[in-house]
Every structure is written in C-alpha cells, then in structure tokens.
Motif scaffolding. Sequence first.
Motif, PDB file in Angstrom:
ATOM      1  N   PRO A   1       0.787  -1.248   0.000  1.00 35.52           N
ATOM      2  CA  PRO A   1       0.000   0.000   0.000  1.00 35.52           C
ATOM      3  C   PRO A   1       0.813   1.289   0.000  1.00 35.52           C
ATOM      4  CG  PRO A   1       0.159  -0.831   2.223  1.00 35.52           C
ATOM      5  CD  PRO A   1       0.894  -1.824   1.366  1.00 35.52           C
ATOM      6  N   PHE A   2       2.101   1.196  -0.319  1.00 37.39           N
ATOM      7  CA  PHE A   2       2.920   2.397  -0.365  1.00 37.39           C
ATOM      8  C   PHE A   2       2.949   2.992  -1.768  1.00 37.39           C
ATOM      9  CE2 PHE A   2       4.493  -0.295   3.065  1.00 37.39           C
ATOM     10  CZ  PHE A   2       4.369   0.568   4.139  1.00 37.39           C
ATOM     11  N   SER A   3       1.934   2.718  -2.547  1.00 38.96           N
ATOM     12  CA  SER A   3       1.773   3.281  -3.881  1.00 38.96           C
ATOM     13  C   SER A   3       0.283   3.376  -4.181  1.00 38.96           C
ATOM     14  CB  SER A   3       2.479   2.423  -4.932  1.00 38.96           C
ATOM     15  OG  SER A   3       1.928   1.109  -4.940  1.00 38.96           O
ATOM     16  N   ARG A   4      -0.052   4.166  -5.176  1.00 42.04           N
ATOM     17  CA  ARG A   4      -1.461   4.358  -5.535  1.00 42.04           C
ATOM     18  C   ARG A   4      -1.979   3.190  -6.363  1.00 42.04           C
ATOM     19  NH1 ARG A   4       0.255   9.837  -6.627  1.00 42.04           N
ATOM     20  NH2 ARG A   4      -0.836  11.358  -5.330  1.00 42.04           N
ATOM     21  N   PRO A   5      -3.250   2.809  -6.174  1.00 41.94           N
ATOM     22  CA  PRO A   5      -3.899   1.876  -7.108  1.00 41.94           C
ATOM     23  C   PRO A   5      -4.124   2.577  -8.449  1.00 41.94           C
ATOM     24  CG  PRO A   5      -5.088   2.011  -5.010  1.00 41.94           C
ATOM     25  CD  PRO A   5      -4.126   3.145  -5.036  1.00 41.94           C
ATOM     26  N   ASN A   6      -4.222   1.803  -9.512  1.00 43.98           N
ATOM     27  CA  ASN A   6      -4.561   2.332 -10.834  1.00 43.98           C
ATOM     28  C   ASN A   6      -5.843   1.690 -11.323  1.00 43.98           C
ATOM     29  OD1 ASN A   6      -2.339   4.126 -11.376  1.00 43.98           O
ATOM     30  ND2 ASN A   6      -1.038   2.304 -11.542  1.00 43.98           N
ATOM     31  N   CYS A   7      -6.502   2.387 -12.230  1.00 39.96           N
ATOM     32  CA  CYS A   7      -7.786   1.900 -12.732  1.00 39.96           C
ATOM     33  C   CYS A   7      -7.781   1.974 -14.258  1.00 39.96           C
ATOM     34  CB  CYS A   7      -8.915   2.747 -12.155  1.00 39.96           C
ATOM     35  SG  CYS A   7     -10.543   1.999 -12.339  1.00 39.96           S
ATOM     36  N   TYR A   8      -8.204   0.886 -14.912  1.00 35.17           N
ATOM     37  CA  TYR A   8      -8.194   0.809 -16.371  1.00 35.17           C
ATOM     38  C   TYR A   8      -9.595   0.512 -16.890  1.00 35.17           C
ATOM     39  CZ  TYR A   8      -3.127   0.444 -15.876  1.00 35.17           C
ATOM     40  OH  TYR A   8      -1.820   0.680 -15.560  1.00 35.17           O
ATOM     41  N   LEU A   9      -9.885   1.068 -18.050  1.00 38.82           N
ATOM     42  CA  LEU A   9     -11.134   0.786 -18.739  1.00 38.82           C
ATOM     43  C   LEU A   9     -10.883  -0.382 -19.680  1.00 38.82           C
ATOM     44  CD1 LEU A   9     -14.058   1.829 -19.115  1.00 38.82           C
ATOM     45  CD2 LEU A   9     -13.197   3.268 -20.967  1.00 38.82           C
ATOM     46  N   ALA A  10     -11.525  -1.519 -19.412  1.00 39.05           N
ATOM     47  CA  ALA A  10     -11.317  -2.705 -20.239  1.00 39.05           C
ATOM     48  C   ALA A  10     -11.940  -2.484 -21.619  1.00 39.05           C
ATOM     49  CB  ALA A  10     -11.937  -3.927 -19.565  1.00 39.05           C
ATOM     50  N   ASN A  11     -11.266  -2.995 -22.634  1.00 41.35           N
ATOM     51  CA  ASN A  11     -11.783  -2.930 -24.012  1.00 41.35           C
ATOM     52  C   ASN A  11     -12.064  -1.502 -24.457  1.00 41.35           C
ATOM     53  OD1 ASN A  11     -11.833  -5.829 -24.067  1.00 41.35           O
ATOM     54  ND2 ASN A  11     -13.765  -5.761 -22.914  1.00 41.35           N
ATOM     55  N   LYS A  12     -11.157  -0.590 -24.143  1.00 41.76           N
ATOM     56  CA  LYS A  12     -11.314   0.799 -24.577  1.00 41.76           C
ATOM     57  C   LYS A  12     -11.314   0.880 -26.099  1.00 41.76           C
ATOM     58  CE  LYS A  12      -8.744   5.174 -24.719  1.00 41.76           C
ATOM     59  NZ  LYS A  12      -8.298   5.094 -26.118  1.00 41.76           N
ATOM     60  N   GLN A  13     -12.243   1.681 -26.646  1.00 38.53           N
ATOM     61  CA  GLN A  13     -12.316   1.892 -28.080  1.00 38.53           C
ATOM     62  C   GLN A  13     -12.417   3.376 -28.364  1.00 38.53           C
ATOM     63  OE1 GLN A  13     -15.625  -0.396 -29.541  1.00 38.53           O
ATOM     64  NE2 GLN A  13     -14.549  -2.357 -29.370  1.00 38.53           N
ATOM     65  N   GLY A  14     -11.588   3.847 -29.288  1.00 36.51           N
ATOM     66  CA  GLY A  14     -11.644   5.252 -29.673  1.00 36.51           C
ATOM     67  C   GLY A  14     -11.076   6.159 -28.595  1.00 36.51           C
ATOM     68  N   ALA A  15     -11.136   7.443 -28.865  1.00 39.53           N
ATOM     69  CA  ALA A  15     -10.618   8.446 -27.940  1.00 39.53           C
ATOM     70  C   ALA A  15     -11.651   8.771 -26.873  1.00 39.53           C
ATOM     71  CB  ALA A  15     -10.246   9.720 -28.704  1.00 39.53           C
ATOM     72  N   ILE A  16     -11.222   8.737 -25.620  1.00 40.09           N
ATOM     73  CA  ILE A  16     -12.089   9.042 -24.483  1.00 40.09           C
ATOM     74  C   ILE A  16     -11.344  10.025 -23.594  1.00 40.09           C
ATOM     75  CG2 ILE A  16     -13.361   8.105 -22.513  1.00 40.09           C
ATOM     76  CD1 ILE A  16     -13.331   5.398 -23.899  1.00 40.09           C
ATOM     77  N   PRO A  17     -12.004  11.131 -23.192  1.00 42.79           N
ATOM     78  CA  PRO A  17     -11.292  12.110 -22.355  1.00 42.79           C
ATOM     79  C   PRO A  17     -10.834  11.516 -21.036  1.00 42.79           C
ATOM     80  CG  PRO A  17     -13.643  12.621 -22.479  1.00 42.79           C
ATOM     81  CD  PRO A  17     -13.375  11.556 -23.488  1.00 42.79           C
ATOM     82  N   HIS A  18      -9.630  11.893 -20.618  1.00 39.54           N
ATOM     83  CA  HIS A  18      -9.017  11.461 -19.363  1.00 39.54           C
ATOM     84  C   HIS A  18      -8.711   9.963 -19.336  1.00 39.54           C
ATOM     85  CE1 HIS A  18      -9.459  15.330 -17.444  1.00 39.54           C
ATOM     86  NE2 HIS A  18     -10.735  15.366 -17.745  1.00 39.54           N
ATOM     87  N   VAL A  19      -8.683   9.317 -20.507  1.00 42.44           N
ATOM     88  CA  VAL A  19      -8.349   7.900 -20.588  1.00 42.44           C
ATOM     89  C   VAL A  19      -7.177   7.741 -21.548  1.00 42.44           C
ATOM     90  CG1 VAL A  19      -9.154   5.570 -21.102  1.00 42.44           C
ATOM     91  CG2 VAL A  19     -10.746   7.261 -20.150  1.00 42.44           C
ATOM     92  N   GLU A  20      -6.099   7.148 -21.055  1.00 44.50           N
ATOM     93  CA  GLU A  20      -4.915   6.992 -21.880  1.00 44.50           C
ATOM     94  C   GLU A  20      -5.112   5.887 -22.912  1.00 44.50           C
ATOM     95  OE1 GLU A  20      -1.466   6.554 -19.414  1.00 44.50           O
ATOM     96  OE2 GLU A  20      -1.912   8.352 -18.228  1.00 44.50           O
ATOM     97  N   ARG A  21      -4.168   5.790 -23.813  1.00 45.04           N
ATOM     98  CA  ARG A  21      -4.276   4.855 -24.934  1.00 45.04           C
ATOM     99  C   ARG A  21      -4.443   3.415 -24.459  1.00 45.04           C
ATOM    100  NH1 ARG A  21      -2.958   5.441 -30.325  1.00 45.04           N
ATOM    101  NH2 ARG A  21      -2.313   3.563 -31.462  1.00 45.04           N
ATOM    102  N   ASP A  22      -3.782   3.065 -23.335  1.00 43.55           N
ATOM    103  CA  ASP A  22      -3.883   1.692 -22.825  1.00 43.55           C
ATOM    104  C   ASP A  22      -5.086   1.486 -21.917  1.00 43.55           C
ATOM    105  OD1 ASP A  22      -3.117   3.138 -20.642  1.00 43.55           O
ATOM    106  OD2 ASP A  22      -1.370   1.915 -20.143  1.00 43.55           O
ATOM    107  N   GLY A  23      -5.970   2.496 -21.830  1.00 39.59           N
ATOM    108  CA  GLY A  23      -7.181   2.376 -21.021  1.00 39.59           C
ATOM    109  C   GLY A  23      -7.057   2.910 -19.615  1.00 39.59           C
ATOM    110  N   LYS A  24      -5.891   3.360 -19.209  1.00 41.98           N
ATOM    111  CA  LYS A  24      -5.711   3.868 -17.853  1.00 41.98           C
ATOM    112  C   LYS A  24      -6.464   5.171 -17.665  1.00 41.98           C
ATOM    113  CE  LYS A  24      -2.176   5.278 -14.521  1.00 41.98           C
ATOM    114  NZ  LYS A  24      -0.721   5.497 -14.318  1.00 41.98           N
ATOM    115  N   LEU A  25      -7.247   5.245 -16.579  1.00 46.75           N
ATOM    116  CA  LEU A  25      -7.975   6.462 -16.250  1.00 46.75           C
ATOM    117  C   LEU A  25      -7.041   7.430 -15.517  1.00 46.75           C
ATOM    118  CD1 LEU A  25     -10.282   4.412 -16.829  1.00 46.75           C
ATOM    119  CD2 LEU A  25     -11.632   5.609 -15.081  1.00 46.75           C
ATOM    120  N   CYS A  26      -7.081   8.686 -15.917  1.00 45.12           N
ATOM    121  CA  CYS A  26      -6.260   9.710 -15.266  1.00 45.12           C
ATOM    122  C   CYS A  26      -7.025  10.229 -14.051  1.00 45.12           C
ATOM    123  CB  CYS A  26      -5.958  10.849 -16.237  1.00 45.12           C
ATOM    124  SG  CYS A  26      -4.993  10.320 -17.661  1.00 45.12           S
ATOM    125  N   LEU A  27      -6.646   9.741 -12.885  1.00 44.68           N
ATOM    126  CA  LEU A  27      -7.338  10.070 -11.639  1.00 44.68           C
ATOM    127  C   LEU A  27      -6.370  10.719 -10.659  1.00 44.68           C
ATOM    128  CD1 LEU A  27      -9.159   6.642 -11.133  1.00 44.68           C
ATOM    129  CD2 LEU A  27     -10.125   8.698 -12.188  1.00 44.68           C
TER     130      LEU A  27
END
Length: 565
Positions: free
Chosen positions: A64-90
């Motif tokens: 727990p000495f680092s932040r969790p990350n969250c990804y959008l599975a099966n991301k398609q197309g450009a989505i704001p605040h979502v990186e190319r690999d599906g990672k959400l910018c939080l």
Amino acid sequence: MTVTVPLPVTDAIAAVDAWFEGLGRHYLGKLSADDPFLAAKGKSGWRISTKRNELIVTVDAAFPFSRPNCYLANKQGAIPHVERDGKLCLRNPELPGDPVGAVAATVGLARKLLADIAIGDEDDDFLEDFGLYWAQGCSGPSSRLLGLTGAPSARGAWIAAEDAFYGFADRTAAERWWRHRFGRDAAKVRRLAIVALDALPHPDNYPETAFDLWQLIDRRSNDGAAVLRECLDQYPKALLLTLTGSAPSGRPHAASLLLTRKVDNRNLPMKRRAVVGARSGRGLPIERLCDGFDVKRLKTEALDAAGSRLPYVERDQLARSQVAVIGCGALGSGVARLLAKSGVGCLTLVDPDAMGWENIRRHQLGAGFVGHNKAKALAMAIAHENPDILSVEPHAVNVQTLLERDPSWLSKMDLAVACTANWAANAAIDHHVGLHGGPACIFTWMEAHALASHAVLITPDKTFASGYDAAGNPPMMASTSERVAPAECGGLTTPFGAIELAHAEGLTARLAMDFLRGKSTKPEWRTWLTDAASLADSQGRWTQEWISSRGEPSPMGQIVSAEWP
C-alpha cells in the motif's frame, strides 16, 4: 495522537480482496497471477462492472505504499481522461495506512469520471490537454520547440538530432540555442513550417496522411495552407511541421509532425523527378504532391516550458532585461545563476580572476573549472543550463578596466549588481554612474563568517559612497566575532559554507528581481541576519550599535530593511 501503521503487503491484499467480494454482483473476479494484463500493469488486479463499463483495478508490488490504478477494459476510440492503454487519469489519494480506503477512493473517482464523460462534461479536455492526447501512440524521436506555443503561421527553423527534432521561430534563435546547449554550431539548419489553426483537432481527426494534414490545415487555418504548399513544392527529404492553436480556455498549444519522402523498393527516399517529374512540385495537384510523403505525429515538448513555472507575470519584460553581475566569486556566481533561472534574459558577467581549489566548496562552479576564468566559465555554464537565455557575455577584466575601455557600457544595463566585496571597485562603479549616468545598482557584501549579509539598492539619483567613510567602512556593522581567521585565508576572508552563502545569494537576487519587476523603486538597504545557534558557533554577537538602531535580531534569523544613509 493516533499513529496509523500500514498493514503488511499480504494483509493489505487480503483486506482489498474482502472489500471487492463485498461488492456483490458488480465484482467480476480477481485476475490470476499469470494474467497477461498484470505482466505490464501491476502485481494484483480485480475486475468490476460499473456505469455500463468494465473496470480493472490494479496495484503494484509496492502497495500500500503506492497508488492503485484503474483501467477501462476494451477501450475503443478516444475518451477524455483515458490513456491509450485504457488507464484512467485520476487524482486518487495515497493512503498507506488504509489500503481499502485507497482502493475504494480510486473506484469512486473512476465512477465519477465515467459519469461525467457519459454526459459530455469532459469533452473539452481533448483541447485543454491537447498535447497529452496528441502524444498518445507516438513513438521514436520527439519534437522539442522553443517559443512556438501559440505562434502564428510562419516559416521557422529546425535542427535534427539523433533523439529529437528541435523547432524554433527563426534561424537566429535556432543557432543561438544550439550553441548555448551543446557548445558548437548546428551541422544543418532546415526550414520549419509553422501553421496556426483556428481550432485544434479532436483525436479522431488527427492526420494520418499528408493529404489528411493538408485538408485539416485548409479547413482550419487562414494562412497555413500557403506555408505548407510552399514547403511541399520544394519536395524536401524531410519537413518538420508544427501546428499551433489555443484551447477554449485560451491555453496555447503546439504539436509537431514529421513529413518524409516515401521510399522506393530499395528503401531509399524517392527521387524528386520520380514523383513530381520536375525540379519542384509547383503546379502539381496537391493530392499528387501529398502522395509523395509519409506523415508521423511526434510527441512534442516545449523547451521553454520552465517559464510557466515562474511566478512572475512580467516574464516577457524579464527576458529582455539586461543585468550586469560584477564580481563572479562565491556570492556573485550564485546571484547570476539565480537571476538566469528566474528568467532574466541578458546577463553580463565581469571578473578578472581564475577559479582556485579554495573556491570549489562555495562557488557555483566546481573542480572541473579550476584554472579557468570565473566570468567565462560561469557564462558557459549558465548558457548550457539555460539555453533559451538570450545572451550571457563574459568579461575577464576588472570593472575599472572595462569602464575605461567603454565608458558607455554600464549605461546599456537595466541593473548592475556589484558582488565584488571590494571598496575600490564599488567606489569606481558609484563614481562612474554619478559622472556619466547609468542604471540602478545593487551593492552586496557579507560580514565575517557570513553572520550578516547586506544588499543595497542605489538609484541613479543617489550614491553608494554616501553611506561610507573615506576608507570604505560601512555605516555600521551588525555583528562581531572573536573567532580568528585561519592563516591559510591570509586574513582576507573567514570560513563559512554554502548554506550560509545561500542566504546572501537569495537576499541579493530577491532585491534585484524586485527592482526589475517594479516592486522596489527607491533606495533600500536589506540585511539578512543569521540565527542564534550559528551566531554562537562563530563566537559572534550582535553589535550594540545595531541593536540600538534596529533592535535585537530574532533568534531564528531574519531579514530587515532600512533606508540607505
């Protein structure tokens, strides 16, 4: 007071497992240890469904000495605040003592972001953070630009290096930056195409071909099509093109593409005649001309991005300011470096002396410059560290000689900072300004053992000498010390370290910046006084004259200001 002790890693994962299982039907299961997703994204992962989306939450081995990350599975197309690999910018919090809370906060922020995306509240992010989305999917060399963010359509200059392509507003800026940064002339300077867009493109409209690029520019630029056409008509082997524009908030952006000739079956750039059938492409249909080029988007960085971190609204004014630092010893070298890093664009450095081994602990230049003239070596170091500075001009003579050679030299400055700690040199500067006119001057010096430091701003209608007697004794001393200077110092200096020196550097540079920014316009005498512990270490005490005039200094140290007598 309650101290929260973080759980061991194994217990933290077990606690998070239990939390996910408590989500019921929304919990889709834990990723297996050999899941390909975890090979690049973390050590442990969990799947959940929320807001009609599937999310993957991961933690790495440091949790727990680092932040969790969250990804959008099966991301398609450009989505704001979502990186190319599906990672959400939080902006999820770090909670080493509460691993479950850290994961719960991450999931909560992810749900909030997905809800905002669904109703279109985040669509402007494509334009506000245009550079970040443009960089997604880019690989290979990057583009590094100076002074082009928000620039109008024009012909600039660019230089190719192994790791990047460098773009500038003109050839002069390109050659100056290159010499500052690398200490040599650029091998080749080429023409850069700068195109200003009325509106930045959405990620779905980023150009994939040269003709896509032409259509984008033709639709969204008033004069960019002419710039691009002129460059393509020359059918160059490579062309760096920079698109500029602003987000709805007014935030300026710049992003680059590299156009290169297509290659033949031998993997060599196509010959001009094989594509355009003539010496140039003038008169060819634009579709045919564009067909001869491949296009690649480049990750783009601003070489002058550090300027945005400065707190001064007068950045453009500071970049044009001309400041002379006279005396480039321990104090002067630090002041010069601080001014350069604070955005002062034109520095003149004056010092006749060479670096010695006795200097390396306190001087900004270290052992690598022993034997070199201080002014010349410092100028080279400052230009190398701040290559976007307009000029750093060294003079390896004393100020008296420089004024004799060119009596008008000092009047060209906006400010002179005298760090000579030499009464004769300071008196010469003061006398010259009084006789010939000139800029405001700051005179700075340190008392024995750096127990007190002084910086005095003298405007052209006043004199520094008015506060001194004929022998160069100041109006009063703040401190005195029983400690005897060591024999190796020759009685000319006393021991103090880089930490003590830093206070004097900051005092002087701050007064200089206050003057250049119009915050201090009248003669002023600022003094930094050390703390009680340092005073005791040096067997020092405050003089009765100082206490009677200014009061007992704070035991924690302080800065005081007064009029120059």
